[in-house]
Design a protein around this motif. Sequence first.
Motif, mmCIF file in Angstrom:
data_model
loop_
_atom_site.group_PDB
_atom_site.id
_atom_site.type_symbol
_atom_site.label_atom_id
_atom_site.label_comp_id
_atom_site.label_asym_id
_atom_site.label_seq_id
_atom_site.Cartn_x
_atom_site.Cartn_y
_atom_site.Cartn_z
ATOM 1 N N LEU A 34 27.777 -19.820 -10.651
ATOM 2 C CA LEU A 34 27.562 -19.618 -12.086
ATOM 3 C C LEU A 34 26.290 -20.271 -12.631
ATOM 4 C CD1 LEU A 34 31.243 -19.859 -13.359
ATOM 5 C CD2 LEU A 34 29.888 -17.806 -12.874
ATOM 6 N N PRO A 35 26.010 -21.540 -12.325
ATOM 7 C CA PRO A 35 24.767 -22.126 -12.851
ATOM 8 C C PRO A 35 23.509 -21.415 -12.331
ATOM 9 C CG PRO A 35 26.229 -23.844 -12.075
ATOM 10 C CD PRO A 35 26.818 -22.545 -11.647
ATOM 11 N N PHE A 36 23.543 -20.971 -11.094
ATOM 12 C CA PHE A 36 22.394 -20.246 -10.540
ATOM 13 C C PHE A 36 22.201 -18.916 -11.256
ATOM 14 C CE2 PHE A 36 23.777 -23.060 -7.136
ATOM 15 C CZ PHE A 36 22.575 -23.646 -6.761
ATOM 16 N N LEU A 37 23.303 -18.219 -11.478
ATOM 17 C CA LEU A 37 23.218 -16.936 -12.178
ATOM 18 C C LEU A 37 22.808 -17.127 -13.636
ATOM 19 C CD1 LEU A 37 26.375 -15.213 -10.651
ATOM 20 C CD2 LEU A 37 23.979 -14.766 -10.100
ATOM 21 N N ALA A 38 23.273 -18.193 -14.248
ATOM 22 C CA ALA A 38 22.876 -18.475 -15.635
ATOM 23 C C ALA A 38 21.376 -18.711 -15.726
ATOM 24 C CB ALA A 38 23.643 -19.683 -16.167
ATOM 25 N N GLN A 39 20.819 -19.403 -14.745
ATOM 26 C CA GLN A 39 19.377 -19.675 -14.729
ATOM 27 C C GLN A 39 18.581 -18.383 -14.548
ATOM 28 O OE1 GLN A 39 18.116 -22.864 -15.025
ATOM 29 N NE2 GLN A 39 16.024 -22.105 -15.063
ATOM 30 N N VAL A 40 19.000 -17.560 -13.603
ATOM 31 C CA VAL A 40 18.277 -16.323 -13.291
ATOM 32 C C VAL A 40 18.336 -15.331 -14.451
ATOM 33 C CG1 VAL A 40 18.306 -14.290 -11.782
ATOM 34 C CG2 VAL A 40 18.507 -16.564 -10.806
ATOM 35 N N MET A 48 22.921 -26.940 -16.672
ATOM 36 C CA MET A 48 23.412 -28.319 -16.584
ATOM 37 C C MET A 48 24.802 -28.448 -17.210
ATOM 38 S SD MET A 48 23.141 -31.241 -15.353
ATOM 39 C CE MET A 48 21.523 -31.158 -14.669
ATOM 40 N N LEU A 49 25.035 -27.733 -18.299
ATOM 41 C CA LEU A 49 26.356 -27.749 -18.935
ATOM 42 C C LEU A 49 27.398 -27.123 -18.000
ATOM 43 C CD1 LEU A 49 27.967 -28.468 -21.468
ATOM 44 C CD2 LEU A 49 27.403 -26.195 -22.353
ATOM 45 N N LEU A 50 27.005 -26.062 -17.318
ATOM 46 C CA LEU A 50 27.915 -25.446 -16.346
ATOM 47 C C LEU A 50 28.220 -26.400 -15.197
ATOM 48 C CD1 LEU A 50 26.501 -21.817 -16.235
ATOM 49 C CD2 LEU A 50 28.707 -22.539 -17.147
ATOM 50 N N TRP A 51 27.200 -27.099 -14.693
ATOM 51 C CA TRP A 51 27.432 -28.069 -13.610
ATOM 52 C C TRP A 51 28.395 -29.162 -14.059
ATOM 53 C CZ3 TRP A 51 26.957 -26.808 -8.931
ATOM 54 C CH2 TRP A 51 25.896 -26.027 -8.463
ATOM 55 N N MET A 52 28.243 -29.626 -15.296
ATOM 56 C CA MET A 52 29.146 -30.673 -15.808
ATOM 57 C C MET A 52 30.576 -30.136 -15.890
ATOM 58 S SD MET A 52 26.599 -32.492 -18.618
ATOM 59 C CE MET A 52 27.877 -32.534 -19.796
ATOM 60 N N GLY A 53 30.726 -28.914 -16.399
ATOM 61 C CA GLY A 53 32.054 -28.309 -16.494
ATOM 62 C C GLY A 53 32.681 -28.094 -15.129
ATOM 63 N N LEU A 171 32.697 -17.291 -0.064
ATOM 64 C CA LEU A 171 31.662 -18.321 0.058
ATOM 65 C C LEU A 171 30.410 -17.778 0.752
ATOM 66 C CD1 LEU A 171 33.838 -21.446 0.912
ATOM 67 C CD2 LEU A 171 32.365 -21.169 -1.096
ATOM 68 N N LEU A 172 30.595 -16.879 1.725
ATOM 69 C CA LEU A 172 29.438 -16.234 2.357
ATOM 70 C C LEU A 172 28.665 -15.383 1.341
ATOM 71 C CD1 LEU A 172 30.914 -15.115 5.799
ATOM 72 C CD2 LEU A 172 29.172 -16.870 5.396
ATOM 73 N N ILE A 173 29.409 -14.648 0.531
ATOM 74 C CA ILE A 173 28.767 -13.837 -0.514
ATOM 75 C C ILE A 173 28.079 -14.746 -1.532
ATOM 76 C CG2 ILE A 173 29.213 -12.215 -2.400
ATOM 77 C CD1 ILE A 173 31.515 -11.117 -0.585
ATOM 78 N N ASP A 174 28.702 -15.886 -1.841
ATOM 79 C CA ASP A 174 28.081 -16.862 -2.750
ATOM 80 C C ASP A 174 26.754 -17.364 -2.182
ATOM 81 O OD1 ASP A 174 30.190 -16.628 -4.474
ATOM 82 O OD2 ASP A 174 31.081 -18.571 -4.004
ATOM 83 N N GLY A 175 26.748 -17.630 -0.881
ATOM 84 C CA GLY A 175 25.507 -18.082 -0.244
ATOM 85 C C GLY A 175 24.407 -17.052 -0.405
ATOM 86 N N TRP A 176 24.740 -15.797 -0.215
ATOM 87 C CA TRP A 176 23.766 -14.726 -0.408
ATOM 88 C C TRP A 176 23.308 -14.658 -1.863
ATOM 89 C CZ3 TRP A 176 24.341 -10.276 -3.400
ATOM 90 C CH2 TRP A 176 23.278 -9.375 -3.304
ATOM 91 N N THR A 177 24.260 -14.776 -2.808
ATOM 92 C CA THR A 177 23.937 -14.726 -4.231
ATOM 93 C C THR A 177 23.004 -15.868 -4.618
ATOM 94 O OG1 THR A 177 26.086 -13.724 -4.703
ATOM 95 C CG2 THR A 177 24.937 -14.731 -6.556
ATOM 96 N N ILE A 178 23.313 -17.062 -4.163
ATOM 97 C CA ILE A 178 22.495 -18.229 -4.498
ATOM 98 C C ILE A 178 21.116 -18.114 -3.868
ATOM 99 C CG2 ILE A 178 22.282 -20.726 -4.174
ATOM 100 C CD1 ILE A 178 25.399 -20.799 -4.491
ATOM 101 N N SER A 179 21.052 -17.670 -2.606
ATOM 102 C CA SER A 179 19.734 -17.534 -1.969
ATOM 103 C C SER A 179 18.901 -16.459 -2.665
ATOM 104 C CB SER A 179 19.877 -17.235 -0.476
ATOM 105 O OG SER A 179 20.459 -15.971 -0.272
ATOM 106 N N THR A 180 19.518 -15.407 -3.139
ATOM 107 C CA THR A 180 18.800 -14.372 -3.896
ATOM 108 C C THR A 180 18.287 -14.938 -5.214
ATOM 109 O OG1 THR A 180 20.164 -12.653 -2.900
ATOM 110 C CG2 THR A 180 19.001 -12.076 -4.922
ATOM 111 N N ALA A 181 19.117 -15.723 -5.881
ATOM 112 C CA ALA A 181 18.695 -16.342 -7.140
ATOM 113 C C ALA A 181 17.539 -17.298 -6.913
ATOM 114 C CB ALA A 181 19.869 -17.067 -7.789
ATOM 115 N N LEU A 182 17.604 -18.063 -5.842
ATOM 116 C CA LEU A 182 16.513 -19.001 -5.536
ATOM 117 C C LEU A 182 15.238 -18.241 -5.182
ATOM 118 C CD1 LEU A 182 18.446 -21.661 -3.435
ATOM 119 C CD2 LEU A 182 17.555 -21.925 -5.756
#
Length: 187
Positions: A34-40, A48-53, A171-182
């Motif tokens: 979620l925080p990665f997608l919020a940034q993108v 940061m608010l998402l990370w805290m939550g 979690l594998l799909i999450d890894g792909w999602t996060i790497s795409t966002a990065l």
Amino acid sequence: MTANSANTPASVFRLSLLIRVTLLSLYVALTVPLPFLAQVTDAPVPPMLLWMGIGFGFVALYAVLTERVILDEQGIQVSYPSWVPGFFRKGWSLPWSEVKELKPRTTGQGGIVYYFLSRDGKAYLLPVRVARFTQMVQQVQAKTGIDTTDVSTLAQPWMYMILLGCTLLLLLIDGWTISTALAMGKF
């Protein structure tokens, strides 16, 4: 009720490791992207608010999963470690002498849960997601004389194994999602 009697040590039953790992992993799989997608996506909620939550939610879930059942010569007790606030999760204790019966109740999904009924009419939910459940139920039968041969867990271990497998896939799909966002270069 004390944790130990004079001669016999208390039996402590914690939540099953399979259940704890599965639920914590599922929480991570559902929330960490979620925080990665919020940034993108330039979402109005700051990452940061998402990370805290997410951090607060993880601690709250972990607290719930620290439940333990203690059986000793005096009775049964459901408790949590001292760091879990009482207003968040309250435990309970019931002396064996106060146990009137173990009553099954059907859940909304068609499963069966069991409640201890005390002599004063109060009901206490029998925890069914503990490791060594059969051993716990046998001790309850020995202490109360109530027949527990039909008492079983609400969910079988294979159900949690399937959920864990699906969570690992997520979690594998999450890894792909996060790497795409990065890779989009917004970090």
